[in-house]
Design an enzyme around this catalytic site. Structure first.
Site, PDB file in Angstrom:
ATOM      1  N   ASP A  23      28.967  55.621  51.256  1.00 11.37           N
ATOM      2  CA  ASP A  23      30.304  55.984  50.778  1.00 11.37           C
ATOM      3  C   ASP A  23      30.838  57.322  51.290  1.00 11.37           C
ATOM      4  O   ASP A  23      31.983  57.404  51.711  1.00 11.37           O
ATOM      5  CB  ASP A  23      30.331  55.950  49.244  1.00 11.37           C
ATOM      6  CG  ASP A  23      31.745  56.019  48.689  1.00 11.37           C
ATOM      7  OD1 ASP A  23      32.653  55.476  49.340  1.00 11.37           O
ATOM      8  OD2 ASP A  23      31.949  56.598  47.622  1.00 11.37           O
ATOM      9  N   LEU A  64      27.781  49.485  47.681  1.00  9.39           N
ATOM     10  CA  LEU A  64      27.409  49.194  49.059  1.00  9.39           C
ATOM     11  C   LEU A  64      26.722  50.392  49.714  1.00  9.39           C
ATOM     12  O   LEU A  64      27.032  51.545  49.399  1.00  9.39           O
ATOM     13  CB  LEU A  64      28.642  48.825  49.888  1.00  9.39           C
ATOM     14  CG  LEU A  64      29.426  47.583  49.450  1.00  9.39           C
ATOM     15  CD1 LEU A  64      30.679  47.444  50.292  1.00  9.39           C
ATOM     16  CD2 LEU A  64      28.563  46.334  49.563  1.00  9.39           C
ATOM     17  N   CYS A  68      44.917  32.722  44.182  1.00  3.68           N
ATOM     18  CA  CYS A  68      44.730  33.577  42.998  1.00  3.68           C
ATOM     19  C   CYS A  68      45.394  34.934  43.201  1.00  3.68           C
ATOM     20  O   CYS A  68      45.272  35.564  44.260  1.00  3.68           O
ATOM     21  CB  CYS A  68      43.234  33.766  42.736  1.00  3.68           C
ATOM     22  SG  CYS A  68      42.877  34.822  41.316  1.00  3.68           S
ATOM     23  N   SER A 125      42.813  54.895  39.739  1.00  5.83           N
ATOM     24  CA  SER A 125      41.548  55.485  40.193  1.00  5.83           C
ATOM     25  C   SER A 125      41.822  56.699  41.071  1.00  5.83           C
ATOM     26  O   SER A 125      41.189  57.755  40.913  1.00  5.83           O
ATOM     27  CB  SER A 125      40.731  54.451  40.971  1.00  5.83           C
ATOM     28  OG  SER A 125      40.155  53.512  40.095  1.00  5.83           O
ATOM     29  N   CYS A 130      38.919  39.672  38.333  1.00  7.04           N
ATOM     30  CA  CYS A 130      38.487  38.734  39.377  1.00  7.04           C
ATOM     31  C   CYS A 130      37.702  37.556  38.793  1.00  7.04           C
ATOM     32  O   CYS A 130      36.666  37.762  38.143  1.00  7.04           O
ATOM     33  CB  CYS A 130      37.630  39.467  40.408  1.00  7.04           C
ATOM     34  SG  CYS A 130      37.064  38.391  41.763  1.00  7.04           S
TER      35      CYS A 130
END
Length: 379
Positions: free
Chosen positions: A136, A171, A193, A218, A250
């Protein structure tokens, strides 16, 4: 050659599972023109806001080879941090502070990086290749690489989605000079969706697969400095660090494991903390409470600024006293948001009396808050 690669990949999968990762797949270290173009457009449109480092690292971020020319393969790893319950009902409890699920325990950067180093060391010892680990903080396009490796796909909310783990994924990557057979990329399974787009409280998605970070809660609560723009304050509700709305909406989350299984269970005191506790934090108290937490990285002033907005959205009279104390805080952003919060917690008469008794602030943003609220009183 093929047999060696298969053995190494089997070794990597076994190691990843033993260490605690949920997915381990391989991408070739090569240019990613489509992802690089999308990133360039994102920055050109100004969607990155105050995150100047995205512009500064644009070229290095555009390809794994720009970061490390000797790399031949990228080992992408994912760890599920799905919560054991839907986090969204907490939004309906205005006396409580809502902290994003990923930040309710230890800083995942530290956890993931430690595991990556452990795994990379074992891999290097086995095959003799050079390795570098990233999680990250380095200029790596982790989500496009994870999609390319087949861990998941970037959904309409721009986050990675997996058919096995939903939207709750940390990740990390191991770059290596070892040539490994790449895995197949994952296809997009979002279909028609729009759940993640429609749930966003600030309309931060100008189009599917595009995020305007300047409108994202965020970003506003973590990356944005100074006062929060007026148009977003009410929509923030009790979100004081991050926002999980698009992730939690989701439908693929029904396949996700829970955080408790992956040892990312939330600290009990961060599941639904009382907002009043945080308004009294000075810097030492803030640092003690959030030691080892990603929340600590935004600093006490931004954190209390966010809490004041939540207080203003709370309709909780018991928060008036701590908000009044913060009118004399050293931070202009904190003082400004204290004015805004009190204008919503007090009656018009009470706020008018307070405005008369308070001396005019020397900071322009704080003065603007007083003037705006006094103008509202006169309407």
């Amino acid at each position: 050659m093929a047999e060696r690669q298969e053995k190494l990949k089997r070794f990597l999968r076994d190691e990843a599972r033993a260490i605690g990762f949920d997915a381990c797949r391989i991408a070739r270290a090569e240019d990613m023109p489509e992802a690089a173009a999308a990133l360039k457009d994102f920055v050109a449109d100004g969607y990155h806001g105050e995150m100047a480092w995205m512009d500064e690292t644009l070229e290095r971020r555009s390809s794994p080879l720009a970061l490390w020319p000797e790399a031949r393969s990228v080992i992408m790893l994912a760890m599920n941090y799905g919560p054991d319950e839907n986090p969204r009902p907490l939004l309906g409890r205005p006396d409580r502070a809502n902290i994003s699920v990923y930040a309710r325990n230890r800083d995942y950067h530290d956890v993931i990086k430690g595991k990556l180093k452990q795994m990379a060391g074992r891999f290097a010892a086995r095959c003799g290749a050079d390795v570098k680990v990233f999680v990250d903080t380095a200029p790596v396009m982790e989500k496009p690489l994870a999609e390319k490796a087949g861990i998941g796909w970037q959904g309409k909310h721009t986050n990675l989605v997996s058919r096995e783990h939903g939207s709750w994924l940390f990740l990390g990557s191991i770059f290596t000079t070892e040539e490994l057979e790449p895995d197949s990329a994952e296809n997009d399974h979002c279909g028609s969706c729009r759940a993640c787009l429609d749930v966003c409280p600030t309309d931060a998605f100008p189009a599917p697969y595009k995020l305007d970070a300047r409108r994202c809660i965020s970003y506003l609560t973590i990356e944005h400095h100074g006062v929060i723009p007026l148009e977003f304050r009410s929509a923030m509700g009790n979100r004081i660090y991050g926002c999980d709305d698009c992730l939690a909406a989701c439908p693929w989350n029904k396949f996700a494991k829970t955080a408790s299984e992956m040892k990312f269970a939330a600290r009990e005191d961060l599941k639904a903390p009382e907002l009043s506790t945080f308004l009294d934090f000075d810097d030492p108290a803030f640092r003690r409470f959030f030691a080892g937490s990603p929340v600590k990285r935004i600093g006490r002033n931004r954190f209390v600024r966010n809490c004041l907005i939540a207080a203003g959205n709370s309709d909780q009279p018991r928060l008036i006293a701590p908000c009044r104390r913060l009118l004399s805080d050293d931070s202009p952003a904190v003082r400004a948001m204290a004015v805004w919060a009190l204008a919503r917690l007090l009656s018009k008469e009470e706020f008018a009396a307070l405005a008369k008794s308070c001396s005019r602030d020397t900071d322009e943003n704080v003065r603007r808050e007083w003037e705006r609220e006094e103008e509202v009183l006169c309407i």
